[in-house]
Design a protein around this motif. Structure first.
Motif, PDB file in Angstrom:
ATOM      1  N   UNK B  94      93.993 145.710  69.071  1.00  0.00           N
ATOM      2  CA  UNK B  94      93.323 146.302  70.228  1.00  0.00           C
ATOM      3  C   UNK B  94      94.357 146.793  71.236  1.00  0.00           C
ATOM      4  N   UNK B  97      96.075 149.892  69.914  1.00  0.00           N
ATOM      5  CA  UNK B  97      95.297 151.133  70.003  1.00  0.00           C
ATOM      6  C   UNK B  97      95.214 151.664  71.423  1.00  0.00           C
ATOM      7  N   UNK B  98      95.416 150.789  72.397  1.00  0.00           N
ATOM      8  CA  UNK B  98      95.477 151.283  73.770  1.00  0.00           C
ATOM      9  C   UNK B  98      96.750 152.105  73.960  1.00  0.00           C
ATOM     10  N   UNK B 101      96.705 156.286  70.929  1.00  0.00           N
ATOM     11  CA  UNK B 101      95.358 156.836  70.973  1.00  0.00           C
ATOM     12  C   UNK B 101      95.091 157.743  69.794  1.00  0.00           C
ATOM     13  N   UNK B 110      80.646 159.321  72.369  1.00  0.00           N
ATOM     14  CA  UNK B 110      79.658 158.267  72.552  1.00  0.00           C
ATOM     15  C   UNK B 110      78.347 158.905  72.985  1.00  0.00           C
ATOM     16  N   UNK B 120      85.342 155.795  79.851  1.00  0.00           N
ATOM     17  CA  UNK B 120      85.223 154.506  79.156  1.00  0.00           C
ATOM     18  C   UNK B 120      86.573 153.819  78.963  1.00  0.00           C
ATOM     19  N   UNK B 121      87.552 154.570  78.446  1.00  0.00           N
ATOM     20  CA  UNK B 121      88.864 153.973  78.203  1.00  0.00           C
ATOM     21  C   UNK B 121      89.499 153.410  79.469  1.00  0.00           C
ATOM     22  N   UNK B 124      87.688 150.141  80.546  1.00  0.00           N
ATOM     23  CA  UNK B 124      87.906 148.872  79.836  1.00  0.00           C
ATOM     24  C   UNK B 124      89.353 148.411  79.947  1.00  0.00           C
ATOM     25  N   UNK B 125      90.262 149.342  80.209  1.00  0.00           N
ATOM     26  CA  UNK B 125      91.648 148.907  80.358  1.00  0.00           C
ATOM     27  C   UNK B 125      92.016 148.664  81.817  1.00  0.00           C
ATOM     28  N   UNK B 174      88.903 162.132  76.120  1.00  0.00           N
ATOM     29  CA  UNK B 174      88.697 160.684  76.104  1.00  0.00           C
ATOM     30  C   UNK B 174      89.976 159.969  75.681  1.00  0.00           C
TER      31      UNK B 174
END
Ligand code: ATP
Ligand code: MG
Lengths: 448, 265
Positions: B94, B97-98, B101, B110, B120-121, B124-125, B174
């Motif tokens: 995880x 992947x941050x 990308x 989405x 979104x990204x 969450x980060x 995104x």
């Protein structure tokens, strides 16, 4: 490639304006298939209509009830000979004493309105009043002793045969053959109705009152059954929704694929197919005999129904989760979301409509389930309302489908009418649940 | 071309971001990637070219461990990001992947609003501290993906309601919004018209000033235009890897030459 030397005079296969044999055959097959579909739907609709019409025609009358409107003199000499208004002393007077007052009041009312009574003894007249009536008056007096000595207007239940006559279930012909009612009583009932002393009106007590004994169908109500079913549904919803959804998510998104999870999967499918009465036996053995929970309690019914409902929720929930396109998961993981975030932010919202559909079908089945409840004692005759939540979960209660089953077992045809009325109530609850599901589903439905 | 000149002047050529050694990928019995060694340079664009089914996407997905989600997929060998083996047991994919990308071959927005897709990204980060900051990230990301002008009036509309090319640019926005260190792009322009393609290529060129970009493409011209290094895959093998100008003008392997000139693939 067409040969330049022999240009076809017409395009191969003829003009587009006349369909060829193959197309005709295909179109015929399609038309036939549509016909089958329409026929199937029509048969289903007709069956549904017949069902609804028969239930409605038998059951709607259960919501109306025949009442006598009488001024009753609450004679102190009968109700409180000592004159002290001591609650203990008042309680000593049984319904027999109150019954006498009602008989007297009815006799006076008949005399006052100038109705001539032919061929009926005193007891014949008093049998036209429900056995419940004395209890109604008694509890009114016990609740308010100040009424003693006054004359009060009461609305009391007529007996079930008179009620049946008002609704057309009992006729002069059937009364002639019936030992419980005579044609003369029916004539008197007509006369009373003409005087406005007797009439039918909407009967809330059918929905709120507890069940009544064999002898007084006119007083039987669904109150405890509705409450019991509601309590059980609360238990089922509170347990099976979180457990079912958590299990589905885990199995679909997190569990490794191995023999053990395969075994679990097979067993869930098997459990969904297990007859519900088996869950009743299981519940009896585990919850009552082993865990010592009380019989006839909604909590036990709810637990048993939860066991039965869980696989029926898990299977559609897993299907709904599986149907979420994998590209959505890739997208979320690709921007660095964790597995958990992927599931809760993206997969679950998309799966919610499907999960809810399964949940409602599962709850609907649980609401209508009878067999397992019989085994855990929900069939008992219960007169006292269970308490409020959460304590009431442990009090004896009945359930709607069991009440219906119960009433259909009883001899008096008045109970058959009430059973149909109860089915209507059950159907209304199911419709309300489905409507709620549609509303919630709409709010979650999204295109992708 | 200006990107070539910039490579030669400013950027350190030996700055390796990702080093892959002896990478093997199996899908069950299918040996999809065979013994691939590739170096991805920082602040450069690396293009993967090759015929359909040769394993470009597969190898790309190894670089951010997206292959972990495919149960039958097995990756062997060594892939190092800044010297750390990304397949080490201690690495959390995880977190990886941050940093790395990805834009997928098929557009996959989405089913949320355009704004939420991009936000979104960063959300969450925890990349932004205020709504205004987030708005700004969303706007710059959409601008970079050459989508801002088309969607600025309907940020609340669902991302799935955009056209295919717009959806792909939304996915680019995104991916850019999380400010990754490496950006993997799997045929980002396959659904785009020439104007949008030019804009995305401009974006790639701009991104290269800050991070490493890997792009899979079927367009030789595009590879030649945007990349500094090119890798040619064929049937799971890395046939040729080198500077783009060399691969296109003077290929060492005959297979590369026939692919570039359109004889195989
Ligand atoms: N999820 C999967 N499961 C099994 N095999 C796969 C999977 N994905 C790819 N493969 C196989 O791996 C090989 C390489 O596929 P890959 O998608 O990497 O090709 P590609 O070079 O990206 O092709 P294209 O240019 O068409 O996108 C193919 O033989 C394919 O069949
Ligand atoms: Mg591909």
């Amino acid at each position: 490639m067409t040969d330049a030397a022999f240009p076809p005079a017409r395009p191969r296969g003829g003009s587009l304006l006349e369909p060829d044999a193959r197309t005709l055959r295909r179109n015929a097959a399609e038309a036939r298939f549509r016909l089958y579909g329409v026929t199937a739907i029509a048969i289903a609709m007709i069956a549904l209509m017949i069902l609804l019409i028969s239930i409605l025609s038998h059951g709607t009358s259960a919501f109306r009830q025949t009442f006598l409107h009488l001024p009753i003199a609450l004679d102190e000499a009968v109700l409180d000979p000592s004159g002290t208004r001591d609650p203990a002393a008042l309680r000593k007077v049984t319904t027999i004493g109150y019954g006498r007052l009602i008989d007297r009041a009815l006799g006076e009312a008949i005399a006052a309105s100038g109705i001539t009574v032919e061929g009926l003894g005193k007891s014949d007249i008093s049998r036209m009043v429900s056995r419940q009536a004395a209890a109604t008056v008694r509890s009114a007096v016990l609740a308010d002793p100040a009424l003693i000595g006054t004359t009060q207007e009461f609305r009391i239940l007529a007996s079930s045969r008179i009620d049946g006559y008002m609704k057309g279930r009992v006729t002069q012909d059937s009364a002639a053959r019936d030992s419980n009612v005579s044609p003369a009583q029916l004539h008197l009932a007509d006369a009373l109705r003409a005087q406005g002393l007797l009439g039918t009106s909407f009967n809330w007590r059918f929905i709120t009152d507890p069940d009544a004994s064999e002898l007084r169908p006119e007083a039987a109500g669904l109150g405890i059954a509705i409450l019991g079913s509601a309590y059980m549904m609360i238990v089922v919803l509170a347990l099976s929704l979180p457990i079912g959804v958590a299990a589905s998510i885990y199995l679909e998104e997190f569990a490794p694929r191995n023999r053990f999870t395969d075994l679990i999967e097979v067993n869930i499918s098997n459990l969904a197919a297990v007859p519900s009465i088996v869950f009743g036996i299981l519940g009896l053995a585990i919850f009552i005999n082993f865990a010592g929970l009380p019989q006839s309690a909604p909590v036990v019914g709810g637990l048993v129904l939860t066991l039965m409902t869980l696989p029926r929720i898990i299977i559609p929930a897993r299907a709904a989760i599986k149907a979420v396109p994998p590209s959505i998961r890739d997208a979320a993981l690709g921007v660095g979301a964790s597995k958990m975030q992927t599931v809760f932010h993206h997969v679950l919202p998309l799966a919610t409509p499907g999960i809810l559909t399964g949940l409602i079908i599962g709850l609907g089945q649980a609401l209508g389930e009878t067999a397992p409840l019989l085994l855990i004692g929900m069939v008992a005759f219960v007169r006292d309302y269970p308490e409020g939540l959460p304590g009431g979960l442990f009090d004896p209660a009945s359930a709607l489908p069991v009440q219906i089953y119960n009433w259909t077992q009883r001899a008096d045809p008045a109970f058959a009418e009430r059973a149909s009325g109860a089915i209507i109530v059950l159907l209304i609850f199911l419709l309300a649940m489905n409507a709620a599901a549609i509303v919630v589903r709409r709010r979650f439905e999204r295109r992708w | 071309m200006n990107d070539m000149s910039r490579t030669e002047t400013g950027v350190n050529l030996t700055d390796i971001k990702i080093a892959a050694r002896k990478v093997q990928v199996h899908y069950g019995a299918n040996h999809a990637i065979k013994d691939v060694d590739v170096d991805i340079n920082d602040r450069m664009v690396t293009a993967f070219i090759g015929p359909s089914g040769c394993g470009k996407s597969t190898f790309l997905r190894c670089l951010n461990r997206m292959n972990d989600t495919i149960p039958v997929c097995r990756v062997e060998g060594e892939i190092r990001l800044d010297g750390d083996d990304i397949y080490d047991r201690r690495v959390d994919p995880v977190q990886l992947r941050a940093k790395v990308g990805m834009v997928f071959q098929k557009p996959n927005p989405f089913p949320k609003s355009i704004y939420d897709n991009v936000a979104y990204g960063p959300r969450i980060h925890g990349l932004t501290r205020s709504r205004a900051e987030l708005d700004e990230v969303v706007e710059t990301s959409l601008r970079r993906a050459a989508l801002w002008g088309e969607v600025k009036d309907r940020l609340a509309a669902p991302g799935t309601g955009l056209s295919g090319g717009q959806q792909q640019r939304l996915c680019i926005a995104r991916a850019v919004a999380t400010s990754p260190e490496v950006l993997l792009m799997d045929e980002p322009c396959s659904a785009l018209d020439p104007i949008a393609t030019a804009q995305v290529e401009e974006l790639i060129d701009e991104l290269r000033s800050r991070f490493a970009v890997v792009i899979v493409t079927h367009s030789m011209q595009q590879a030649a235009r945007v990349s500094q290094n090119t890798a040619f895959f064929h049937l799971g093998n890395l046939v040729e890897f080198g500077e783009t100008s060399q691969v296109f003008t003077n290929p060492k392997d005959p297979r590369t030459e026939s692919y570039i000139t359109g004889r195989i693939g």
